[in-house]
Design an enzyme around this catalytic site. Structure first.
Site, PDB file in Angstrom:
ATOM      1  N   GLU A   5      -4.921  -8.762   5.402  1.00 40.95           N
ATOM      2  CA  GLU A   5      -5.319  -8.066   6.629  1.00 40.95           C
ATOM      3  C   GLU A   5      -6.685  -7.421   6.392  1.00 40.95           C
ATOM      4  O   GLU A   5      -6.805  -6.206   6.248  1.00 40.95           O
ATOM      5  CB  GLU A   5      -4.287  -6.987   7.018  1.00 40.95           C
ATOM      6  CG  GLU A   5      -4.582  -6.385   8.383  1.00 40.95           C
ATOM      7  CD  GLU A   5      -3.961  -5.003   8.618  1.00 40.95           C
ATOM      8  OE1 GLU A   5      -4.109  -4.488   9.726  1.00 40.95           O
ATOM      9  OE2 GLU A   5      -3.348  -4.444   7.688  1.00 40.95           O
ATOM     10  N   ASN A  63       0.819  -1.221   0.000  1.00 37.05           N
ATOM     11  CA  ASN A  63       0.000   0.000   0.000  1.00 37.05           C
ATOM     12  C   ASN A  63       0.846   1.261   0.000  1.00 37.05           C
ATOM     13  O   ASN A  63       0.511   2.257  -0.643  1.00 37.05           O
ATOM     14  CB  ASN A  63      -0.941   0.029   1.203  1.00 37.05           C
ATOM     15  CG  ASN A  63      -1.801   1.286   1.203  1.00 37.05           C
ATOM     16  OD1 ASN A  63      -2.668   1.446   0.346  1.00 37.05           O
ATOM     17  ND2 ASN A  63      -1.526   2.204   2.122  1.00 37.05           N
ATOM     18  N   HIS A 121      -6.960  -1.054   1.575  1.00 34.47           N
ATOM     19  CA  HIS A 121      -6.670   0.339   1.214  1.00 34.47           C
ATOM     20  C   HIS A 121      -5.821   0.472  -0.051  1.00 34.47           C
ATOM     21  O   HIS A 121      -5.300   1.563  -0.324  1.00 34.47           O
ATOM     22  CB  HIS A 121      -5.927   1.029   2.368  1.00 34.47           C
ATOM     23  CG  HIS A 121      -6.720   1.079   3.639  1.00 34.47           C
ATOM     24  ND1 HIS A 121      -7.926   1.738   3.725  1.00 34.47           N
ATOM     25  CD2 HIS A 121      -6.489   0.537   4.863  1.00 34.47           C
ATOM     26  CE1 HIS A 121      -8.400   1.617   4.962  1.00 34.47           C
ATOM     27  NE2 HIS A 121      -7.548   0.895   5.670  1.00 34.47           N
ATOM     28  N   ASP A 132       1.392   6.654  -0.052  1.00 31.55           N
ATOM     29  CA  ASP A 132       0.713   5.567  -0.761  1.00 31.55           C
ATOM     30  C   ASP A 132       1.330   5.368  -2.141  1.00 31.55           C
ATOM     31  O   ASP A 132       1.536   6.344  -2.880  1.00 31.55           O
ATOM     32  CB  ASP A 132      -0.778   5.886  -0.924  1.00 31.55           C
ATOM     33  CG  ASP A 132      -1.583   5.407   0.267  1.00 31.55           C
ATOM     34  OD1 ASP A 132      -1.237   5.800   1.400  1.00 31.55           O
ATOM     35  OD2 ASP A 132      -2.537   4.631   0.062  1.00 31.55           O
ATOM     36  N   ASP A 159      -0.475  -6.564   4.018  1.00 30.77           N
ATOM     37  CA  ASP A 159      -0.780  -5.471   4.933  1.00 30.77           C
ATOM     38  C   ASP A 159      -1.771  -4.492   4.295  1.00 30.77           C
ATOM     39  O   ASP A 159      -1.693  -4.210   3.101  1.00 30.77           O
ATOM     40  CB  ASP A 159       0.534  -4.741   5.272  1.00 30.77           C
ATOM     41  CG  ASP A 159       0.325  -3.599   6.245  1.00 30.77           C
ATOM     42  OD1 ASP A 159      -0.116  -3.879   7.369  1.00 30.77           O
ATOM     43  OD2 ASP A 159       0.597  -2.443   5.875  1.00 30.77           O
TER      44      ASP A 159
END
Ligand code: CA
Length: 505
Positions: free
Chosen positions: A251, A119, A213, A179, A209
């Site tokens: 996750e 991410n 997102h 990001d 992870d």
């Protein structure tokens, strides 16, 4: 021998694991924060050689898979902001050390997965430094705006941060963690090549992870977007093509409908069952099995057949549950019941290091307190280091060290070991079909689990009082599989805060 202490009368008769570990969802996993597990060179920081030294301990406990939190170079203590995805954090050792760890783990029948962090990178990663300096090659590796929209990050603050030349960049977690732009095909390929590098090195998969997102929508949705599902679908297929049988676990710190979509739409192999985690802890605290039973029934009904779920009582982001259950004093019975539940429920159990001792958070609060050194022995250094631990582990709780608990057959550690052993002896517990039964009692979770010609009835009483259950499944004779005691049939008394497993004839 590491474990010379006598087994108690309730130990399983045959300790040889019988469930074939043919797939990663079988067996029991263990999450390790390398900096806090075992120091091998006296600098006060855990390292890869320390983990290797303790692998026989994990094998004795019955662990079949290890998840290592980030092992790459990073300016932070936790490592979730990476500066070189293909290297080993010098605090932790070298590539050679990691190769030795993998070889030893595999020799002991233990798989090893590593944290994979697509991410965001560190703001000190050479990609970001080049991009921030205006270099064309890496500029589009990140997300820039001269007029940033009003997007909120994962902690509610502004998701955009001021870059060196005046424009803003996206960083959902913090300004130190810009990001990465996964709409850029070059970034997608970078992370596929990083995955290939570690799979070829010998790792058995990845924990992804911040999976929800990965790619934001144009209108500022930062979680569970269509583009993120598409990313996961392609990544899972890529890993499957490079290393069939490798584990990808996400996750998925989100709600059940979104988690189900990662399985259904993206083919994700394994999610972490955060909804079940919440229901487990709240059920144990409220002494009611109602929400847990309902959530479990929903899970069994709505997840696709081939979806694997990692189940857990805690991880590096959560206050250790032994602390939640230990007010005003340490609640051994509830800690044992929590472990019994974790190791009899459907899903793949993940222990967080130290959980098997009932470790509580260290001093100071915040995330560091959840990640303090493993308590191998009482006294200074904790058997963790011959030097000074990198963070203050705190005074701890009397009796909460491996050395002390090995000497006490009634300890939480021995309870974990027996429960893991039992799960590995019974395919029905490890990966059997599951049905939630209405126990007729708010305090009692009733679950039927079946595999390999064996049907087990799991009864867990979350209250402190003894509860009698009357179930159709108990009409005939049953055998209590731990003690071997037979029950003639009829009403069955489940003692307060205990879990019983009955074999249905
Ligand atoms: Ca060290």
């Amino acid at each position: 021998m590491l474990l010379a202490a006598a087994m108690t009368s309730t130990a399983v008769a045959n300790d040889t694991p019988q469930v074939p570990l043919t797939a990663p969802q079988h067996g029991v996993w263990y999450e390790i924060f390398v900096r806090s597990f075992q120091d091998s060179d006296g600098d006060g920081m855990g390292d890869l050689n320390g983990v290797t030294k303790r692998l026989p301990y994990l094998a004795e406990l019955g662990i079949t898979g290890v998840w290592l939190m980030p092992i790459h170079p990073s300016p932070s203590y936790h490592g979730y902001d990476v500066t070189d995805y293909r290297a080993i954090n010098p605090d932790y050792g070298t590539l050679e050390d990691f190769a030795a760890l993998l070889a030893e783990a595999h020799a002991l029948g233990i798989r090893v997965i590593v944290d994979f962090i697509p991410n965001h990178s560190s703001s000190s990663h050479p990609w970001f430094e080049a991009a921030a300096a205006g270099g064309a090659e890496y500029r589009d590796y990140y997300v820039w705006s001269n007029d940033p929209p009003d997007w909120r990050g994962t902690r509610g603050g502004n998701a955009w941060h001021q870059g060196p030349a005046g424009e803003s960049y996206l960083g959902l977690f913090s300004g130190d963690m810009p990001d990465l732009n996964h709409r850029n095909e070059a970034v997608r390929r970078e992370f596929e090549q990083i995955a290939r590098y570690w799979l070829e090195f010998g790792v058995d998969g990845f924990r992804i992870d911040a999976i929800q997102h990965l790619v934001e929508s144009d209108d500022g949705r930062i979680a569970n977007t269509e583009l993120t599902y598409a990313w996961v679908e392609r990544f899972q297929a890529y890993v499957d093509s490079v290393a069939p049988g490798a584990l990808v676990v996400g996750e998925t710190w989100t709600e059940m409908p979104a988690i189900i979509r990662y399985h259904e739409a993206a083919g994700l192999a394994m999610s972490f069952d955060y909804p079940l985690w919440r229901e487990l802890l709240s059920g144990l605290q409220s002494r009611s099995a109602s929400d847990l039973a309902f959530g479990l029934a929903q899970t069994l009904e709505h997840y696709p057949e081939n979806a694997w779920r990692g189940i857990f009582l805690g991880n590096h982001d959560q206050t250790r549950h032994a602390g939640l259950f230990s007010l005003p004093r340490r609640d051994e019975r509830r800690l044992r019941l929590a472990a019994s539940l974790l190791l009899t429920l459907p899903g793949t159990p993940f222990l967080y290091y130290g959980e098997e001792l009932g470790m509580v958070d260290g001093p100071g609060g915040g995330d560091v307190a959840k990640r303090t050194p493993m308590r191998w022995e009482p006294g200074p250094g904790l058997g963790f280091t011959s030097g000074t631990p990198w963070t203050d582990p705190g005074a701890g709780t009397p009796g909460v060290s491996l050395a002390e608990q090995l000497q006490a057959p009634s300890s939480l550690w021995w309870h974990y070991r027996r429960a893991i052993s039992l799960r590995r002896l019974h395919p029905a517990l490890d990966h059997g079909d599951s049905v939630v039964i209405d126990s007729g009692e708010r305090a009692v979770l009733a679950l039927k689990r079946a595999a390999a010609g064996e049907t087990l009835l799991v009864l867990a009483n979350l209250s402190t009082r003894d509860v009698e259950v009357k179930l159709g499944e108990l009409e005939g004779a049953t055998t209590e599989i731990i003690t071997g005691a037979t029950h003639p049939g009829g009403a069955y008394l489940v003692p307060g805060l205990e879990l019983r497993i009955l074999r249905l004839e």
